[in-house]
Each structure stands twice: as structure tokens, then as C-alpha cells.
Design a protein around this motif. Sequence first.
Motif, PDB file in Angstrom:
ATOM      1  N   GLY A   1      10.743   7.241  12.717  1.00 22.61           N
ATOM      2  CA  GLY A   1      10.310   6.147  12.443  1.00 22.61           C
ATOM      3  C   GLY A   1      11.289   4.887  11.980  1.00 22.61           C
ATOM      4  N   THR A   2      10.594   3.832  11.795  1.00 17.83           N
ATOM      5  CA  THR A   2      11.589   2.560  11.433  1.00 17.83           C
ATOM      6  C   THR A   2      10.935   1.989  10.020  1.00 17.83           C
ATOM      7  OG1 THR A   2      11.684   2.001  14.007  1.00 17.83           O
ATOM      8  CG2 THR A   2      12.138   0.425  12.059  1.00 17.83           C
ATOM      9  N   CYS A   3      11.971   1.742   9.104  1.00 11.26           N
ATOM     10  CA  CYS A   3      11.691   1.067   7.992  1.00 11.26           C
ATOM     11  C   CYS A   3      10.963   0.019   8.228  1.00 11.26           C
ATOM     12  CB  CYS A   3      13.056   1.075   7.081  1.00 11.26           C
ATOM     13  SG  CYS A   3      12.591   0.110   5.504  1.00 11.26           S
ATOM     14  N   PRO A   4       9.868  -0.502   7.579  1.00  8.45           N
ATOM     15  CA  PRO A   4       9.112  -1.874   7.735  1.00  8.45           C
ATOM     16  C   PRO A   4       9.751  -2.943   7.151  1.00  8.45           C
ATOM     17  CG  PRO A   4       7.848  -0.374   6.161  1.00  8.45           C
ATOM     18  CD  PRO A   4       9.035   0.518   6.634  1.00  8.45           C
ATOM     19  N   ALA A   5      10.733  -2.636   6.192  1.00 12.35           N
ATOM     20  CA  ALA A   5      11.565  -3.809   5.365  1.00 12.35           C
ATOM     21  C   ALA A   5      12.721  -4.171   5.934  1.00 12.35           C
ATOM     22  CB  ALA A   5      11.656  -3.253   3.936  1.00 12.35           C
ATOM     23  N   CYS A   6      13.552  -3.174   6.432  1.00 13.41           N
ATOM     24  CA  CYS A   6      14.948  -3.705   6.868  1.00 13.41           C
ATOM     25  C   CYS A   6      15.076  -3.301   8.539  1.00 13.41           C
ATOM     26  CB  CYS A   6      15.910  -2.954   6.289  1.00 13.41           C
ATOM     27  SG  CYS A   6      16.013  -1.101   6.233  1.00 13.41           S
ATOM     28  N   GLY A   7      14.165  -2.276   9.079  1.00 10.20           N
ATOM     29  CA  GLY A   7      14.357  -1.935  10.202  1.00 10.20           C
ATOM     30  C   GLY A   7      15.029  -0.826  10.588  1.00 10.20           C
ATOM     31  N   ALA A   8      15.657  -0.198   9.659  1.00  8.82           N
ATOM     32  CA  ALA A   8      16.503   0.886   9.912  1.00  8.82           C
ATOM     33  C   ALA A   8      15.942   2.042  10.413  1.00  8.82           C
ATOM     34  CB  ALA A   8      17.308   1.183   8.523  1.00  8.82           C
ATOM     35  N   GLU A   9      16.475   3.053  11.082  1.00 11.99           N
ATOM     36  CA  GLU A   9      15.822   4.300  11.458  1.00 11.99           C
ATOM     37  C   GLU A   9      16.420   5.368  10.419  1.00 11.99           C
ATOM     38  OE1 GLU A   9      15.845   4.891  15.821  1.00 11.99           O
ATOM     39  OE2 GLU A   9      14.698   3.362  16.167  1.00 11.99           O
ATOM     40  N   ALA A  10      16.144   5.284   9.310  1.00 13.92           N
ATOM     41  CA  ALA A  10      16.653   6.223   8.387  1.00 13.92           C
ATOM     42  C   ALA A  10      15.788   6.540   7.243  1.00 13.92           C
ATOM     43  CB  ALA A  10      18.073   5.539   7.653  1.00 13.92           C
ATOM     44  N   LEU A  11      14.618   7.141   7.803  1.00 13.92           N
ATOM     45  CA  LEU A  11      13.647   7.589   6.832  1.00 13.92           C
ATOM     46  C   LEU A  11      13.811   9.091   6.533  1.00 13.92           C
ATOM     47  CD1 LEU A  11      10.558   5.883   8.514  1.00 13.92           C
ATOM     48  CD2 LEU A  11      11.949   5.010   6.651  1.00 13.92           C
ATOM     49  N   GLN A  12      13.579   9.415   5.142  1.00 10.50           N
ATOM     50  CA  GLN A  12      13.617  10.598   4.663  1.00 10.50           C
ATOM     51  C   GLN A  12      12.457  11.238   3.858  1.00 10.50           C
ATOM     52  OE1 GLN A  12      17.651  11.581   3.398  1.00 10.50           O
ATOM     53  NE2 GLN A  12      18.163  12.307   5.222  1.00 10.50           N
ATOM     54  N   ARG A  13      12.078  12.199   3.958  1.00 14.74           N
ATOM     55  CA  ARG A  13      10.917  12.976   2.672  1.00 14.74           C
ATOM     56  C   ARG A  13      11.468  13.787   1.971  1.00 14.74           C
ATOM     57  NH1 ARG A  13       7.520  14.716   6.624  1.00 14.74           N
ATOM     58  NH2 ARG A  13       6.316  12.904   6.544  1.00 14.74           N
ATOM     59  N   TYR A  14      11.222  13.437   0.567  1.00 12.40           N
ATOM     60  CA  TYR A  14      11.695  14.372  -0.458  1.00 12.40           C
ATOM     61  C   TYR A  14      10.853  14.189  -1.701  1.00 12.40           C
ATOM     62  CZ  TYR A  14      14.218  10.061  -1.380  1.00 12.40           C
ATOM     63  OH  TYR A  14      14.540   8.899  -1.590  1.00 12.40           O
ATOM     64  N   PRO A  15      10.821  15.317  -2.598  1.00  7.48           N
ATOM     65  CA  PRO A  15       9.826  14.999  -3.736  1.00  7.48           C
ATOM     66  C   PRO A  15      10.718  14.144  -4.739  1.00  7.48           C
ATOM     67  CG  PRO A  15      10.881  17.312  -3.638  1.00  7.48           C
ATOM     68  CD  PRO A  15      11.267  16.531  -2.481  1.00  7.48           C
ATOM     69  N   VAL A  16       9.973  13.382  -5.607  1.00  5.45           N
ATOM     70  CA  VAL A  16      10.509  12.147  -6.604  1.00  5.45           C
ATOM     71  C   VAL A  16       9.686  12.282  -7.764  1.00  5.45           C
ATOM     72  CG1 VAL A  16      11.476  10.629  -4.776  1.00  5.45           C
ATOM     73  CG2 VAL A  16       9.114  10.339  -5.555  1.00  5.45           C
ATOM     74  N   LEU A  17      10.392  12.131  -8.966  1.00  7.04           N
ATOM     75  CA  LEU A  17       9.566  12.191 -10.101  1.00  7.04           C
ATOM     76  C   LEU A  17       9.339  10.778 -10.472  1.00  7.04           C
ATOM     77  CD1 LEU A  17       8.406  13.606 -12.509  1.00  7.04           C
ATOM     78  CD2 LEU A  17      10.633  13.528 -13.656  1.00  7.04           C
ATOM     79  N   ALA A  18       8.012  10.133 -10.476  1.00  7.96           N
ATOM     80  CA  ALA A  18       7.526   8.852 -10.867  1.00  7.96           C
ATOM     81  C   ALA A  18       7.265   8.970 -12.173  1.00  7.96           C
ATOM     82  CB  ALA A  18       6.753   8.130  -9.895  1.00  7.96           C
TER      83      ALA A  18
ATOM     84  N   ALA B   1       7.707  11.717  -1.135  1.00 10.22           N
ATOM     85  CA  ALA B   1       7.872  10.143  -0.747  1.00 10.22           C
ATOM     86  C   ALA B   1       8.619  10.076   0.500  1.00 10.22           C
ATOM     87  CB  ALA B   1       8.787   9.596  -1.867  1.00 10.22           C
ATOM     88  N   VAL B   2       8.048   9.176   1.198  1.00 11.29           N
ATOM     89  CA  VAL B   2       9.033   9.094   2.346  1.00 11.29           C
ATOM     90  C   VAL B   2       9.767   7.427   2.319  1.00 11.29           C
ATOM     91  CG1 VAL B   2       9.061   8.367   4.857  1.00 11.29           C
ATOM     92  CG2 VAL B   2       7.520  10.102   4.087  1.00 11.29           C
ATOM     93  N   LYS B   3      10.975   7.686   2.055  1.00 10.03           N
ATOM     94  CA  LYS B   3      12.091   6.562   1.869  1.00 10.03           C
ATOM     95  C   LYS B   3      13.085   6.279   2.898  1.00 10.03           C
ATOM     96  CE  LYS B   3      12.699   5.748  -2.656  1.00 10.03           C
ATOM     97  NZ  LYS B   3      11.825   4.880  -3.255  1.00 10.03           N
ATOM     98  N   CYS B   4      13.229   4.865   3.132  1.00  5.51           N
ATOM     99  CA  CYS B   4      14.363   4.532   3.787  1.00  5.51           C
ATOM    100  C   CYS B   4      15.615   4.769   2.882  1.00  5.51           C
ATOM    101  CB  CYS B   4      14.250   2.883   4.061  1.00  5.51           C
ATOM    102  SG  CYS B   4      15.587   2.264   5.211  1.00  5.51           S
ATOM    103  N   GLN B   5      16.642   5.255   3.777  1.00 12.36           N
ATOM    104  CA  GLN B   5      17.907   5.572   3.108  1.00 12.36           C
ATOM    105  C   GLN B   5      18.987   4.493   2.954  1.00 12.36           C
ATOM    106  OE1 GLN B   5      17.953   8.689   1.378  1.00 12.36           O
ATOM    107  NE2 GLN B   5      15.783   8.208   1.660  1.00 12.36           N
ATOM    108  N   GLU B   6      18.502   3.344   3.563  1.00 13.15           N
ATOM    109  CA  GLU B   6      19.331   2.124   3.646  1.00 13.15           C
ATOM    110  C   GLU B   6      18.911   1.275   2.467  1.00 13.15           C
ATOM    111  OE1 GLU B   6      21.994   1.490   5.569  1.00 13.15           O
ATOM    112  OE2 GLU B   6      21.833   3.326   6.575  1.00 13.15           O
ATOM    113  N   CYS B   7      17.492   0.957   2.426  1.00 11.65           N
ATOM    114  CA  CYS B   7      17.200  -0.070   1.523  1.00 11.65           C
ATOM    115  C   CYS B   7      16.354   0.469   0.387  1.00 11.65           C
ATOM    116  CB  CYS B   7      16.492  -1.374   2.113  1.00 11.65           C
ATOM    117  SG  CYS B   7      14.641  -0.935   2.989  1.00 11.65           S
ATOM    118  N   LEU B   8      16.109   1.843   0.422  1.00  7.21           N
ATOM    119  CA  LEU B   8      15.328   2.514  -0.449  1.00  7.21           C
ATOM    120  C   LEU B   8      13.605   2.317  -0.691  1.00  7.21           C
ATOM    121  CD1 LEU B   8      18.033   3.254  -3.253  1.00  7.21           C
ATOM    122  CD2 LEU B   8      17.107   4.848  -1.414  1.00  7.21           C
TER     123      LEU B   8
END
Length: 83
Positions: free
Chosen positions: A25-42, A49-56
Amino acid sequence: MSEQNGTGYRRIAPPVEMTRETVEGTCPACGAEALQRYPVLAENGWYTAVKCQECLVSVSRDRLDHIGELPPLVGSLEDSALY
């Protein structure tokens, strides 16, 4: 057994490494194709979470009931001998 880690803080435990899964997929904010899924503590618990690795930016976040073999602590104190 703590050590200085270059940040001015003492490390009291080894860093936790989380496995990240690449997501198409593509990041809706910056357009990068750098999405990753991993557990996060909020602020209110664990999420996958699925987060863009370019703009987070967070693309999605789903609540986790537990991580691996570690169930949440909610409700466990009532059964504990320390309570």
C-alpha cells in the motif's frame, strides 16, 4: 546490571525487538510505499498498528487483547497473592 547507552539514561533491561511485517500500500500522508505492521504500546494499551516508515503516520490501529503469551494485567490482581 545497568549500562550507559549514549542517551544519558541507564539501560536496566535489554531493548525489546518487535517483528515487523511489510504491508502493501501507499501512505496517505506522504505517498511512500513503506508500510509495516507491528505491535505498539499506546497510552491506553497494546495495538497492532500499520505505520509508514518514512513519515511515521498511523494508517490503522487495532486493539490487541494480548501479546504472545502475556495476557493483559487487567483483572489479574484479584487472583494474585500480592493483592
